[in-house]
Design a protein around this motif. Structure first.
Motif, mmCIF file in Angstrom:
data_model
loop_
_atom_site.group_PDB
_atom_site.id
_atom_site.type_symbol
_atom_site.label_atom_id
_atom_site.label_comp_id
_atom_site.label_asym_id
_atom_site.label_seq_id
_atom_site.Cartn_x
_atom_site.Cartn_y
_atom_site.Cartn_z
ATOM 1 N N ILE A 180 79.425 -32.541 41.246
ATOM 2 C CA ILE A 180 80.253 -33.337 40.132
ATOM 3 C C ILE A 180 80.413 -34.814 40.457
ATOM 4 O O ILE A 180 80.493 -35.742 39.996
ATOM 5 C CB ILE A 180 81.652 -32.572 40.162
ATOM 6 C CG1 ILE A 180 81.089 -31.472 39.606
ATOM 7 C CG2 ILE A 180 82.378 -33.481 39.026
ATOM 8 C CD1 ILE A 180 82.459 -30.223 39.342
ATOM 9 N N LEU A 181 80.764 -35.270 41.906
ATOM 10 C CA LEU A 181 80.803 -36.411 42.459
ATOM 11 C C LEU A 181 79.629 -37.090 42.156
ATOM 12 O O LEU A 181 79.619 -38.390 41.744
ATOM 13 C CB LEU A 181 81.221 -36.516 43.902
ATOM 14 C CG LEU A 181 82.769 -35.919 44.167
ATOM 15 C CD1 LEU A 181 82.807 -36.026 45.788
ATOM 16 C CD2 LEU A 181 83.829 -36.792 43.479
ATOM 17 N N ASP A 182 78.581 -36.618 42.434
ATOM 18 C CA ASP A 182 77.245 -37.102 42.223
ATOM 19 C C ASP A 182 76.979 -37.611 40.738
ATOM 20 O O ASP A 182 76.408 -38.573 40.360
ATOM 21 C CB ASP A 182 75.831 -36.242 42.706
ATOM 22 C CG ASP A 182 76.028 -36.208 44.090
ATOM 23 O OD1 ASP A 182 76.475 -37.022 44.918
ATOM 24 O OD2 ASP A 182 75.380 -35.044 44.667
ATOM 25 N N ALA A 183 77.403 -36.689 39.978
ATOM 26 C CA ALA A 183 77.290 -37.002 38.418
ATOM 27 C C ALA A 183 78.142 -38.245 37.910
ATOM 28 O O ALA A 183 77.787 -38.827 37.130
ATOM 29 C CB ALA A 183 77.676 -35.542 37.710
ATOM 30 N N ALA A 184 79.366 -38.167 38.454
ATOM 31 C CA ALA A 184 80.221 -39.290 38.339
ATOM 32 C C ALA A 184 79.514 -40.755 38.848
ATOM 33 O O ALA A 184 79.596 -41.644 38.073
ATOM 34 C CB ALA A 184 81.596 -38.951 38.969
ATOM 35 N N GLN A 185 79.039 -40.689 39.915
ATOM 36 C CA GLN A 185 78.579 -41.806 40.544
ATOM 37 C C GLN A 185 77.288 -42.468 39.560
ATOM 38 O O GLN A 185 77.131 -43.502 39.717
ATOM 39 C CB GLN A 185 78.204 -41.446 41.955
ATOM 40 C CG GLN A 185 78.018 -42.667 42.731
ATOM 41 C CD GLN A 185 76.602 -43.539 42.515
ATOM 42 O OE1 GLN A 185 75.576 -42.654 42.228
ATOM 43 N NE2 GLN A 185 76.440 -44.667 42.716
#
Length: 263
Positions: A180-185
């Motif tokens: 999810i952090l990757d998606a946000a980034q």
């Protein structure tokens, strides 16, 4: 305490930790099995408690449903003011929108709302709820639970706010949560903010995330130490800026909310 007694106490403590770890490992399921169980649960709205867990109106009592959006909008406002960011962002994506409890609070503030979820039914319900409260355009984005990155392709650097609450604890494990952090980034514009909530664990082993029986443990599958998620966010290309803790609210306990910005 004498040196001998101190050494004996340390030995007993280490033995306890080893036994605890062994029990947890014996009781764990492979990640792909947990992901599969999660996918099956969220794709079947006949599951017991599905509407409540998806935060549909009617699934939660009206006061609780209304408090979801109002509480999170208040946290967003606090973060935005502290970071000197717009309280009326242009494009907001909610990753894990459920039945629209957050959307009805955030959509009137923005020019475009993106409802992203692994459930097509929840996306449709979220968009319907937005239409009940404002004329902000709302579009859906279906997330493949086995390949969440695919949902970000072609949407790089397009969102001003990435909202993800009551989702991380439902993931099949920390590995999935960090995606999810990757998606946000990927999706945030430069300077954009991710507001992401996790369930934190304490020194009590009972507060740790589970590694099996997704349906039974879904609201406690994935937990993080407060500092660990902060560190992980930085490792995944986001800058941790602020955090607020909610030890208990109407729905559950041990919530940590992070304001993360994209450099």
């Amino acid at each position: 305490m004498t040196p001998d007694r101190r050494s004996s106490a340390l030995s007993v403590a280490r033995s306890y930790v080893r036994r605890l770890r062994a029990v947890r490992l014996r009781g764990s399921q492979a990640l792909h099995r947990r992901v599969g169980d999660a996918g099956r649960y969220w794709s079947d709205d006949s599951e017991i408690g599905w509407r409540a867990n998806s935060h549909w109106r009617g699934g939660l009592p009206d006061p609780d449903w209304a408090s979801v959006g109002s509480d999170h909008l208040a946290i967003f406002d606090t973060f935005a003011k502290a970071l000197d960011l717009p309280r009326r962002p242009a494009i907001v994506i909610e990753w894990g929108c459920g039945g629209g409890a957050n959307a009805v609070a955030f959509a009137p503030r923005c020019s475009h709302f993106i409802a992203a979820d692994v459930s097509a039914d929840s996306i449709a319900e979220c968009i319907r709820q937005v239409g009940q409260v404002c004329d902000t355009p709302a579009t859906g984005l279906l997330i493949d639970i086995n390949d969440p990155h695919a949902a970000t392709v072609g949407r790089e650097n397009t969102c001003d706010v990435f909202l993800c609450v009551y989702v991380v604890e439902l993931t099949a494990g920390p590995e999935e949560a960090l995606r999810i952090l990757d998606a946000a980034q990927h999706m945030l514009t430069d300077g954009g903010m991710a507001l992401i909530q996790v369930k934190y664990h304490t020194t009590d082993p009972a507060t740790r995330g589970h590694r099996r029986n997704y349906r039974r443990n879904l609201a406690n599958m994935t937990t993080f130490a407060i500092d660990d998620f902060w560190i992980q966010a930085a490792r995944h290309g986001l800058t941790p800026r602020l955090i607020t803790l909610v030890p208990q609210n109407r729905l559950d306990v041990r919530y940590a909310y992070y304001a993360l910005t994209k450099p």
